[in-house]
Design an enzyme around this catalytic site. Structure first.
Site, short mmCIF file in Angstrom:
data_model
loop_
_atom_site.label_atom_id
_atom_site.label_comp_id
_atom_site.label_asym_id
_atom_site.label_seq_id
_atom_site.Cartn_x
_atom_site.Cartn_y
_atom_site.Cartn_z
N TYR A 135 5.06 10.67 -4.48
CA TYR A 135 6.04 9.71 -4.99
C TYR A 135 7.40 10.36 -5.25
CZ TYR A 135 3.31 5.49 -5.95
OH TYR A 135 2.61 4.32 -5.85
N LYS A 186 -8.60 15.02 -2.37
CA LYS A 186 -8.90 15.09 -0.93
C LYS A 186 -8.81 16.56 -0.56
CE LYS A 186 -9.68 13.11 3.09
NZ LYS A 186 -10.91 12.37 3.43
N ASP A 218 -11.75 9.01 -0.40
CA ASP A 218 -12.33 7.97 0.47
C ASP A 218 -13.70 7.54 -0.06
OD1 ASP A 218 -13.18 10.53 1.13
OD2 ASP A 218 -13.25 10.17 3.29
N ASP A 242 -2.65 5.08 -7.69
CA ASP A 242 -2.02 3.79 -7.41
C ASP A 242 -3.02 2.89 -6.69
OD1 ASP A 242 0.06 1.85 -7.09
OD2 ASP A 242 0.27 2.52 -5.00
N ASP A 246 -5.66 -0.35 -8.34
CA ASP A 246 -5.65 -1.74 -7.86
C ASP A 246 -7.06 -2.17 -7.48
OD1 ASP A 246 -2.90 -2.07 -8.12
OD2 ASP A 246 -2.69 -3.02 -6.15
#
Ligand code: IPM
Ligand code: MG
Length: 354
Positions: A135, A186, A218, A242, A246
């Site tokens: 970001y 990851k 994942d 982020d 959600d």
């Protein structure tokens, strides 16, 4: 205490009005100062984070934010877009710890798209690092490469100290809950998260009562919809957080119910609903103000150390749901449909009668 109120765009002003009723109920009307952010900041000052707003936020103990964004601003240069206002205030105030609970209210189990047995009793706390990662990483931009072709560039990076401070928040949070912490990365592909895994694993020895596990992002995305109750506290970087927050919010069936807190090192915080500005329903008095009201509950808990008020607010929300009042987003058969304003009034009635 001083509280900055930043209604923002879309449904922001209407949901904030309901939360302000709650602040007034607690006699805090005098502590509130308003300012604009996002598209509203752009309209007023040609800046999504006007100087006066940043100054007010810096001088306040806590900030209550509605939401930012709207179609009207989609064509503006990136620096002028509402979302930039949000990213800049997070960075300027060093709000690096984003707490996003995904809590299933028993009355709303049927609102989830997953089977009741998979989600009933769900209570996950996602801790998202909020001021680093891809970001904010430099270099970034869009420019011509050596072949003369346009190329977009972002940089995923985390420093040890950034990882360390969010890890401590995560371990402390976990030790107050079920003492299980899952760190999502990851590390099999990305060096920045390989370091993440190394640093958080080292810190684990300072918290022997917390059981730390690691999961690739994942797999975490998959596990969240197949067996979400295996999680208690999840900690992860900015971009993964982020996305996963959600996803987790929809497990509870209703993003309109979920609050969030963004904290600095001293628990100064910005509190906002997890949902966005929903411009399609703005001004129609149908938005759900409960996520914003529950964000106040988080404000009392984390910034003002006032568990009594925090619980009072949460109980008011539970009771209103028990009495079957529902805004449109969580409405189902045999329930009583109310608008945004009326939902706010129901909460106040509960607070008065508590
Ligand atoms: C969020 C939002 C923001 C983010 C946007 C609006 C900049 O999606 O708070 O999750 O990406 O952090
Ligand atoms: Mg998001």
């Amino acid at each position: 205490m001083k509280i900055a109120i930043l209604p923002g765009d879309g449904i922001g002003p209407e949901i904030i009005s309901q939360a302000v009723k709650v602040l007034n109920f607690f006699g805090l009307g005098e502590s509130l100062s308003y300012s604009s952010i996002g598209g509203a900041g752009y309209d007023e000052f040609k800046d999504p984070l006007p100087e006066a707003t940043l100054k007010l936020a810096q001088e306040s103990d806590a900030i209550l934010l509605g939401a930012v964004g709207g179609w009207k601003y989609d064509e503006l240069p990136r620096e002028m877009r509402p979302e930039r206002g949000l990213l800049r205030i997070r960075q300027a105030l060093n709000l690096f710890a984003n707490l996003r609970p995904a809590l299933m209210f028993p009355e709303l189990v049927d609102a989830s798209s997953l089977k009741p047995e998979i989600v009933s009793g769900l209570d996950i706390m996602i801790i998202r690092e909020l001021t680093g990662d891809i970001y904010f990483g430099e270099p970034r931009g869009i420019s011509k490469n050596e072949k003369g072709e346009l190329e977009g560039l972002n940089t995923m990076r985390y420093s040890e100290s950034e990882i360390r401070r969010i890890s401590h928040i995560a371990f402390k949070t976990a030790s107050k809950r079920s003492k299980k912490l899952c760190s999502v990365d990851k590390a099999n592909v990305l060096e920045s998260t390989e370091l993440w895994r190394k640093v958080i694993s080292e810190i684990a020895s300072e918290y022997p009562d917390v059981e730390l596990s690691h999961m690739y992002v994942d797999n975490a995305a998959m596990q969240l919809v197949s067996e979400p109750k295996q999680f208690d506290v999840i900690v992860t970087g900015n971009i993964f957080g982020d996305i996963l927050s959600d996803e987790a919010s929809m497990l509870t069936g209703s993003i309109g119910m979920l609050p969030s807190a963004s904290l600095d090192q001293n628990n100064k915080g910005m509190y906002e609903p997890s949902h966005g500005s929903a411009p399609d329903i703005a001004g129609k008095d149908i938005a759900n103000p409960l996520a914003t009201i529950l964000s106040l509950s988080m404000m009392f808990k984390y910034t003002f150390n006032d568990n009594h008020k925090s619980e009072k607010i949460e109980n008011a929300v539970r009771n209103v749901l028990k009495k079957r009042f529902r805004t449109k987003d969580i409405f189902s058969e045999n329930k009583i449909l109310v608008g945004c304003e009326e939902m706010g009034n129901k909460i106040i009635e509960e607070l008065e009668n508590a």
